[in-house]
Design an enzyme around this catalytic site. Structure first.
Site, mmCIF file in Angstrom:
data_model
loop_
_atom_site.group_PDB
_atom_site.id
_atom_site.type_symbol
_atom_site.label_atom_id
_atom_site.label_comp_id
_atom_site.label_asym_id
_atom_site.label_seq_id
_atom_site.Cartn_x
_atom_site.Cartn_y
_atom_site.Cartn_z
ATOM 1 N N ASN A 9 -28.463 -22.618 -27.300
ATOM 2 C CA ASN A 9 -27.674 -23.501 -26.443
ATOM 3 C C ASN A 9 -27.448 -24.840 -27.129
ATOM 4 O O ASN A 9 -28.346 -25.355 -27.806
ATOM 5 C CB ASN A 9 -28.426 -23.712 -25.110
ATOM 6 C CG ASN A 9 -27.536 -24.246 -23.994
ATOM 7 O OD1 ASN A 9 -26.374 -24.569 -24.212
ATOM 8 N ND2 ASN A 9 -28.092 -24.319 -22.794
ATOM 9 N N THR B 42 -34.095 -20.114 -25.229
ATOM 10 C CA THR B 42 -32.659 -20.442 -25.178
ATOM 11 C C THR B 42 -32.365 -21.797 -25.822
ATOM 12 O O THR B 42 -31.223 -22.245 -25.805
ATOM 13 C CB THR B 42 -32.123 -20.451 -23.722
ATOM 14 O OG1 THR B 42 -32.658 -21.600 -23.041
ATOM 15 C CG2 THR B 42 -32.510 -19.201 -22.957
ATOM 16 N N GLU C 126 -25.575 -34.566 -23.176
ATOM 17 C CA GLU C 126 -26.639 -34.565 -22.172
ATOM 18 C C GLU C 126 -27.846 -35.272 -22.740
ATOM 19 O O GLU C 126 -28.696 -35.759 -21.988
ATOM 20 C CB GLU C 126 -26.986 -33.102 -21.814
ATOM 21 C CG GLU C 126 -27.945 -32.909 -20.659
ATOM 22 C CD GLU C 126 -29.418 -32.922 -21.047
ATOM 23 O OE1 GLU C 126 -30.256 -32.866 -20.157
ATOM 24 O OE2 GLU C 126 -29.761 -32.994 -22.244
ATOM 25 N N SER D 70 -30.203 -21.328 -11.221
ATOM 26 C CA SER D 70 -29.109 -21.906 -12.021
ATOM 27 C C SER D 70 -28.059 -20.839 -12.347
ATOM 28 O O SER D 70 -26.866 -21.139 -12.427
ATOM 29 C CB SER D 70 -29.650 -22.563 -13.293
ATOM 30 O OG SER D 70 -30.114 -21.599 -14.216
ATOM 31 N N HIS E 184 -19.098 -21.124 -20.825
ATOM 32 C CA HIS E 184 -20.254 -21.935 -21.229
ATOM 33 C C HIS E 184 -21.406 -20.971 -21.478
ATOM 34 O O HIS E 184 -21.686 -20.094 -20.640
ATOM 35 C CB HIS E 184 -20.631 -22.956 -20.147
ATOM 36 C CG HIS E 184 -21.983 -23.549 -20.420
ATOM 37 N ND1 HIS E 184 -22.253 -24.210 -21.595
ATOM 38 C CD2 HIS E 184 -23.145 -23.521 -19.718
ATOM 39 C CE1 HIS E 184 -23.528 -24.576 -21.597
ATOM 40 N NE2 HIS E 184 -24.087 -24.174 -20.463
ATOM 41 N N CYS F 55 -23.648 -30.035 -19.202
ATOM 42 C CA CYS F 55 -22.978 -29.345 -20.328
ATOM 43 C C CYS F 55 -21.466 -29.432 -20.267
ATOM 44 O O CYS F 55 -20.798 -28.950 -21.176
ATOM 45 C CB CYS F 55 -23.375 -27.870 -20.337
ATOM 46 S SG CYS F 55 -25.149 -27.640 -20.317
#
Ligand code: CAA
Length: 408
Positions: free
Chosen positions: A276, A152, A79, A201, A233, A111
């Site tokens: 993440n 995150t 990404e 999200s 994920h 992702c």
């Protein structure tokens, strides 16, 4: 013919921030980070690291013992790519001295492009069983300072060699897919940080999970109880727990909450202490499950849910192969994670605020502790990478020096 993961390895930066420190500076109860989203520590890339160096570090380990002439395809999923045109795979191809008869491409869909890379690799090997495919998933997850997404954040890479001689896991060819045009998380070309509608999200993620699972069931007639463990994920570790409970409820699984936790918890450990890593996140979850399990997972079936905002999802399954433990560098990984340097809040800010010149001016990056490859700087608008001799690296002093220096 069995096709799947022959080797798998991961790289995370040498530096990170304890979220207790972030909580203190953001005036937030640490329990919100620790229990509410399930995070303890986040990886922070140093100024001489980017997705290429992290990807090359992971790929070098994944290629150990693999004949490079067997690798005919390198797919780099990210990404946070470094160029609008040239594939990051080409830089890694050079850093690893891979043979010239090779196709090298970059893939994008937030992702989950790493999972599409995996499925393209399976199809390639099914067509040409002698060929191997090197997949690299590498990302820097970056949100605005003081934003809800900040705790995150994370960074890291996973590399896998996919072949007809898998040693870690056989991956099934069936996939349940879902695509829908939504704006839950995106990053326009002019932005360094993602724009995100956080609560939305999560809803979109859950909806994609339901649709992917339904499509997977239509394709395979699989049942929830056909899987022993699940990897999701992980934008943050608690998302994996939420997703698993959601799917179990949806399927009326009839398992106790302890049994459900045992199916997902082992995959969450690395995310809690790295954060993440977008495309790499699902596969770090797989490594966490394989490394941190007292049980022998041979022949166990694993369900995977890959999610990429925007959005696309994929559900698929894999079966762990006997002897997998001999091909994981679990103790080296544990030592690397344990020995990471804990940044102060000021050092975190200085790493966060550092950026390469936006006007293409020549620039040398300061040297920090990294893996085998580092970004040395920029010359004539070109990123310059170099190999780091074993044992070379920066001391804690150079971190402090950078913290004291103004951002470029
Ligand atoms: N003690 C314990 N728990 C606490 C607490 C405390 N003191 N304070 C709050 N909590 C709990 C809350 O109850 C909540 O739990 P539930 O989810 O069970 O309700 C949890 O902590 C989080 O609290 P908030 O919802 O208030 O947190 P927030 O508004 O600050 O943000 C977030 C959470 C939306 C996930 C935010 O971190 C964010 O925007 N993250 C980036 C986007 C993201 O990760 N989305 C996930 C799906 S998209 C995706 O997966 C792609 C990707 O990689 C980005």
């Amino acid at each position: 013919m069995k096709i799947g993961i022959e080797t798998i390895s991961m790289y995370v930066p040498r530096y990170g921030l304890d979220l207790r420190i972030l909580a203190e500076h953001r005036d937030v109860d640490y329990n919100k980070y620790h229990q509410g989203i399930g995070q303890e520590f986040m990886s922070v890339p140093s100024p001489d690291e980017d997705v290429v160096t992290m990807g090359a570090n992971a790929a070098q380990q994944a290629m150990a013992g693999v004949d490079p002439t067997d690798v005919r395809t390198v797919i780099f999923a990210t990404e946070s790519g470094i160029d609008q045109s040239k594939a990051a795979a080409i830089y890694v191809h050079k850093l690893l001295s891979l043979p010239e008869n090779c196709r090298t491409v970059e893939m994008k869909q937030a992702c989950c492009s790493s999972s599409s890379a995996l499925h393209f690799a399976l199809a390639t090997v099914a067509l040409k069983p002698k060929e191997k495919v090197l997949i690299i998933a590498s990302d820097i997850a970056r949100y605005g300072l003081e934003s809800a997404g900040e705790p995150t954040q994370g960074a890291g890479a996973v590399a896998m060699v996919i072949s007809a001689s898998p040693r870690i896991m056989e991956i099934g060819p069936e996939v349940g897919y879902f695509t829908e045009d939504v704006m839950d998380f995106w990053r326009p070309n002019y932005k360094n940080e993602a724009l995100v509608d956080g609560k939305y999200s999560i809803k979109v993620y859950m909806n994609a999970l339901e649709h992917c699972w339904k499509h997977y069931q239509e394709e395979t007639h699989a049942r929830f109880e056909d899987f022993d463990h699940f990897c999701y994920h992980l934008p943050f570790s608690r998302m994996g727990t939420k997703a698993h409970l959601h799917l179990a409820r949806h399927e009326k699984a009839g398992l106790s909450s302890k049994e459900l936790q045992a199916q997902v918890d082992p995959s969450l450990g690395y995310n809690r202490i790295t954060g993440n890593a977008y495309t790499a996140s699902l596969y770090m979850g797989l490594l966490s499950l394989l490394d941190n399990n007292d049980l022998n997972l041979a022949h166990k079936n694993i369900g995977f849910f890959s999610y990429g905002s925007g959005c696309m999802g994929a559900f698929f399954g894999g079966s762990v192969l006997p002897g997998y433990r001999e091909h994981l560098n679990s103790s080296e990984r544990a030592a690397w994670l344990r020995d990471r340097h804990h940044l102060t809040y000021e050092e975190y800010l200085s790493f966060y605020n550092h950026s390469l010149p936006q006007n293409g001016h020549n620039y040398r990056t300061s040297r920090h502790r990294s893996g085998a490859f580092r970004l040395a700087g920029v010359e004539s608008h070109q990123r310059i990478y170099e190999c780091v001799p074993a044992g070379a690296g920066a001391s804690a002093e150079s971190v402090k020096a950078l913290a004291a220096a103004p951002a470029v």
